[in-house]
Motif scaffolding. Structure first.
Motif, PDB file in Angstrom:
ATOM      1  N   PHE A 372      46.387 -30.626 -11.992  1.00  0.00           N
ATOM      2  CA  PHE A 372      45.047 -31.204 -12.172  1.00  0.00           C
ATOM      3  C   PHE A 372      44.538 -30.880 -13.571  1.00  0.00           C
ATOM      4  CE2 PHE A 372      40.409 -31.535 -11.089  1.00  0.00           C
ATOM      5  CZ  PHE A 372      40.427 -32.872 -10.729  1.00  0.00           C
ATOM      6  N   PRO A 373      45.027 -31.595 -14.573  1.00  0.00           N
ATOM      7  CA  PRO A 373      44.675 -31.291 -15.969  1.00  0.00           C
ATOM      8  C   PRO A 373      43.194 -31.539 -16.230  1.00  0.00           C
ATOM      9  CG  PRO A 373      45.881 -33.361 -15.819  1.00  0.00           C
ATOM     10  CD  PRO A 373      45.946 -32.740 -14.456  1.00  0.00           C
ATOM     11  N   PRO A 374      42.644 -30.967 -17.318  1.00  0.00           N
ATOM     12  CA  PRO A 374      41.222 -31.113 -17.617  1.00  0.00           C
ATOM     13  C   PRO A 374      40.764 -32.570 -17.687  1.00  0.00           C
ATOM     14  CG  PRO A 374      42.193 -29.421 -19.003  1.00  0.00           C
ATOM     15  CD  PRO A 374      43.324 -30.054 -18.260  1.00  0.00           C
ATOM     16  N   GLN A 375      41.613 -33.463 -18.182  1.00  0.00           N
ATOM     17  CA  GLN A 375      41.183 -34.866 -18.282  1.00  0.00           C
ATOM     18  C   GLN A 375      40.987 -35.501 -16.902  1.00  0.00           C
ATOM     19  OE1 GLN A 375      43.956 -33.522 -19.570  1.00  0.00           O
ATOM     20  NE2 GLN A 375      45.734 -34.913 -19.512  1.00  0.00           N
ATOM     21  N   ALA A 376      41.733 -35.035 -15.900  1.00  0.00           N
ATOM     22  CA  ALA A 376      41.543 -35.542 -14.536  1.00  0.00           C
ATOM     23  C   ALA A 376      40.188 -35.090 -13.995  1.00  0.00           C
ATOM     24  CB  ALA A 376      42.670 -35.063 -13.627  1.00  0.00           C
ATOM     25  N   LYS A 377      39.846 -33.832 -14.255  1.00  0.00           N
ATOM     26  CA  LYS A 377      38.541 -33.329 -13.813  1.00  0.00           C
ATOM     27  C   LYS A 377      37.421 -34.069 -14.539  1.00  0.00           C
ATOM     28  CE  LYS A 377      35.799 -29.125 -13.202  1.00  0.00           C
ATOM     29  NZ  LYS A 377      35.829 -27.673 -13.017  1.00  0.00           N
ATOM     30  N   ALA A 378      37.603 -34.310 -15.831  1.00  0.00           N
ATOM     31  CA  ALA A 378      36.572 -35.025 -16.598  1.00  0.00           C
ATOM     32  C   ALA A 378      36.353 -36.433 -16.051  1.00  0.00           C
ATOM     33  CB  ALA A 378      36.968 -35.077 -18.070  1.00  0.00           C
ATOM     34  N   LYS A 379      37.418 -37.102 -15.655  1.00  0.00           N
ATOM     35  CA  LYS A 379      37.286 -38.444 -15.073  1.00  0.00           C
ATOM     36  C   LYS A 379      36.484 -38.405 -13.778  1.00  0.00           C
ATOM     37  CE  LYS A 379      41.481 -40.794 -16.768  1.00  0.00           C
ATOM     38  NZ  LYS A 379      42.754 -41.419 -16.327  1.00  0.00           N
ATOM     39  N   ALA A 380      36.807 -37.432 -12.931  1.00  0.00           N
ATOM     40  CA  ALA A 380      36.104 -37.324 -11.654  1.00  0.00           C
ATOM     41  C   ALA A 380      34.636 -36.967 -11.876  1.00  0.00           C
ATOM     42  CB  ALA A 380      36.780 -36.284 -10.769  1.00  0.00           C
ATOM     43  N   GLN A 381      34.367 -36.083 -12.839  1.00  0.00           N
ATOM     44  CA  GLN A 381      32.979 -35.724 -13.135  1.00  0.00           C
ATOM     45  C   GLN A 381      32.190 -36.929 -13.629  1.00  0.00           C
ATOM     46  OE1 GLN A 381      33.946 -32.472 -15.807  1.00  0.00           O
ATOM     47  NE2 GLN A 381      33.102 -30.974 -14.375  1.00  0.00           N
ATOM     48  N   LEU A 382      32.827 -37.748 -14.478  1.00  0.00           N
ATOM     49  CA  LEU A 382      32.154 -38.949 -14.988  1.00  0.00           C
ATOM     50  C   LEU A 382      31.870 -39.923 -13.852  1.00  0.00           C
ATOM     51  CD1 LEU A 382      31.110 -40.617 -17.359  1.00  0.00           C
ATOM     52  CD2 LEU A 382      33.442 -41.494 -17.669  1.00  0.00           C
ATOM     53  N   LEU A 383      32.835 -40.080 -12.960  1.00  0.00           N
ATOM     54  CA  LEU A 383      32.635 -40.977 -11.827  1.00  0.00           C
ATOM     55  C   LEU A 383      31.431 -40.545 -10.993  1.00  0.00           C
ATOM     56  CD1 LEU A 383      35.378 -42.362  -9.477  1.00  0.00           C
ATOM     57  CD2 LEU A 383      33.392 -41.243  -8.501  1.00  0.00           C
ATOM     58  N   VAL A 384      31.344 -39.251 -10.690  1.00  0.00           N
ATOM     59  CA  VAL A 384      30.231 -38.749  -9.880  1.00  0.00           C
ATOM     60  C   VAL A 384      28.911 -38.862 -10.645  1.00  0.00           C
ATOM     61  CG1 VAL A 384      29.270 -36.710  -8.751  1.00  0.00           C
ATOM     62  CG2 VAL A 384      31.694 -37.253  -8.484  1.00  0.00           C
TER      63      VAL A 384
END
Length: 481
Positions: A372-384
């Motif tokens: 779960f690389p940082p860019q995956a977390k950033a994508k999910a955070q942006l979605l929320v």
């Protein structure tokens, strides 16, 4: 009874699928699987069967699980990932202290040859302590010790105060039943009656393993005790009533309400003081009217019966770390009779579950680094974040909302705390001792470590950044406090 905190999404299992390089994920990353649709069923008649009918025709619940479906597929994929992480730890020449603890705990659990050879020796000190109990105070003290994982008429946990969410709470609730709830003792349904008889046999078998003479008679006494506790326990529906189960009182008032239980010994063993920095300690009592009755049952029950009861509860709590006959007997009742599983999970899968339970954030740190690389977390955070903006825009234009309702809705939205993937600050496990050659001691150390972590902060402000699930967990939760 343990509550978990704030909305969080442990989404690494799904969102990190693209990080698996050439390996194909077990579950498609998004979308509806049209092969599941059964077009012979009208969607207006039964939409569930329409959407899943073809899957249902062939789906089977595995013998070692109690469910099937997309969540099982995700969990299986995650378990495979965690096994890969552990396998790599086994080969690592210079593991960090945390990695060594993970490896040592896993290896100790997997070393079934040593577990069989040791027999009850690693548990003998605890079993001797239980056998030496002489007074009601001794019994209550043992029930409160976090390393023994024992049960009794009352249970204890440290949570967040439902009515004062900026502070922690000491919560006490009815407990002590080896069967799932009071209905298993009181109802006469065929299946429940059958489970009850199987439980009596289980009690006698565990006492036999412990070397207790005349185990049938002693098992009957334990069941009689639990049946009396069940008679005085609240029904499940009442226990779900948030108002009924919120009864704040001082420890002094608790002692007056249920004087026949040695509260000083029990709370003292758990490290809960009667006083706080602000005066008398407040505790939240759940099933208030049951407490005096359960305390009376405690007082009238001979200490010898409590010793047998605690022996079985101890062997149940540690059965997975004892020789195979304990493990198999415990699974035969709790896994098969109560949960319908006919096969135990394989040892390696249980091993990674142990790591996830006891050192979960250390394991999670390795998990997210790989899957779960940082860019995956950033994508999910942006979605929320975009979802929250959409909610805000929608709330501001809803015609059916009064101004007062709109204000409250926006206030709630603005206090919403999303947690995605993994925490910003990892837990420090440096104080946790793991002994490769003593599995039970290591499990107990993990239990005491977690209890002390919670107990030390009782009088501090609530840490709202804390996570209630580990990063590899395929799940989500919401906590209104």
């Amino acid at each position: 009874m343990r509550r978990i905190s704030v909305l969080a999404l442990a989404v690494a299992a799904v969102s990190g699928a693209g990080a698996l390089a050439a390996s194909k994920p077990a579950v498609p990353p998004w979308g509806v699987d049209l092969s599941y649709v059964d077009k012979s069923v009208g969607p207006g008649n039964d939409f569930f069967v329409y959407g899943n009918g073809n899957w249902l025709k062939t789906a089977q619940i595995p013998a070692d699980r109690s469910y099937a479906g997309v969540n099982l597929e995700l969990n299986l994929e995650n378990e495979a990932r965690l096994k890969t992480i552990v396998a790599d730890l086994e080969k690592k020449q210079d593991p960090t202290p945390e990695e060594r603890k993970l490896r040592d705990l896993y290896d100790a659990f997997m070393d079934q040859k040593a577990i069989e050879a040791n027999g009850l020796k690693p548990a003998q000190k605890d079993l001797s302590l239980i056998a030496s109990l002489k007074t009601p105070q001794d019994v209550a003290r043992a029930m409160g010790m976090p390393n023994l994982l024992l049960d009794g008429p009352f249970g204890l946990y440290i949570g967040v105060d439902d009515k004062h969410p900026s502070q922690y709470s000491v919560n006490i609730y009815q407990s002590g039943l080896g069967l799932p709830d009071r209905d298993y003792y009181l109802r006469t349904d065929k299946d429940i009656a059958s489970a009850r008889e199987a439980y009596k046999k289980y009690l006698a078998q565990m006492l036999t393993f412990a070397g207790v003479a005349d185990p049938q008679a002693h098992a009957a006494a334990i069941f009689k005790l639990e049946n009396e506790m069940a008679q005085d326990s609240w029904a499940a529906a009442d226990r779900r009533d948030a108002e009924k189960t919120y009864n704040a009182m001082s420890v002094a008032d608790l002692k007056k309400m249920a004087p026949q239980f040695p509260w000083d010994a029990y709370l003292g063993a758990a490290g809960i003081s009667e006083k706080s920095p602000h005066g008398d300690r407040t505790v939240i009592v759940a099933e208030k009217s049951a407490f005096p009755k359960l305390a009376a049952v405690f007082a009238k029950t001979p200490v010898s019966v409590w010793r047998d009861y605690l022996t079985v509860r101890y062997l149940h709590a540690f059965s997975a770390y004892l020789p195979k006959k304990f493990d198999d007997t415990d699974f035969a009742f709790y896994g098969t009779v109560l949960n319908g599983r006919t096969k135990q999970l394989d040892r390696a899968t249980r091993g990674i579950h142990l790591l996830d339970d006891d050192i979960g954030e250390a394991l999670g740190k390795l998990y997210v680094a790989r899957f779960f690389p940082p860019q995956a977390k950033a994508k999910a955070q942006l979605l929320v974040a975009n979802l929250l903006k959409a909610y805000e825009a929608d709330i501001k234009t809803l015609t059916w909302m009064t101004p007062e309702t709109r204000t409250k809705a926006l206030e709630k939205l603005h206090h919403f705390t999303p947690k995605i993937g993994y925490p910003d600050h990892w837990r420090d496990y440096s104080a946790l001792a793991v002994d490769r050659n003593n599995l039970i001691a290591s499990v107990q150390n993990a239990s005491v470590f977690e209890w002390n972590r919670r107990a030390r902060r009782i009088d501090r402000p609530v840490n709202k950044s804390e996570w209630g699930m580990t990063p590899p967990t395929n799940n989500a939760y919401y906590n209104p406090t």
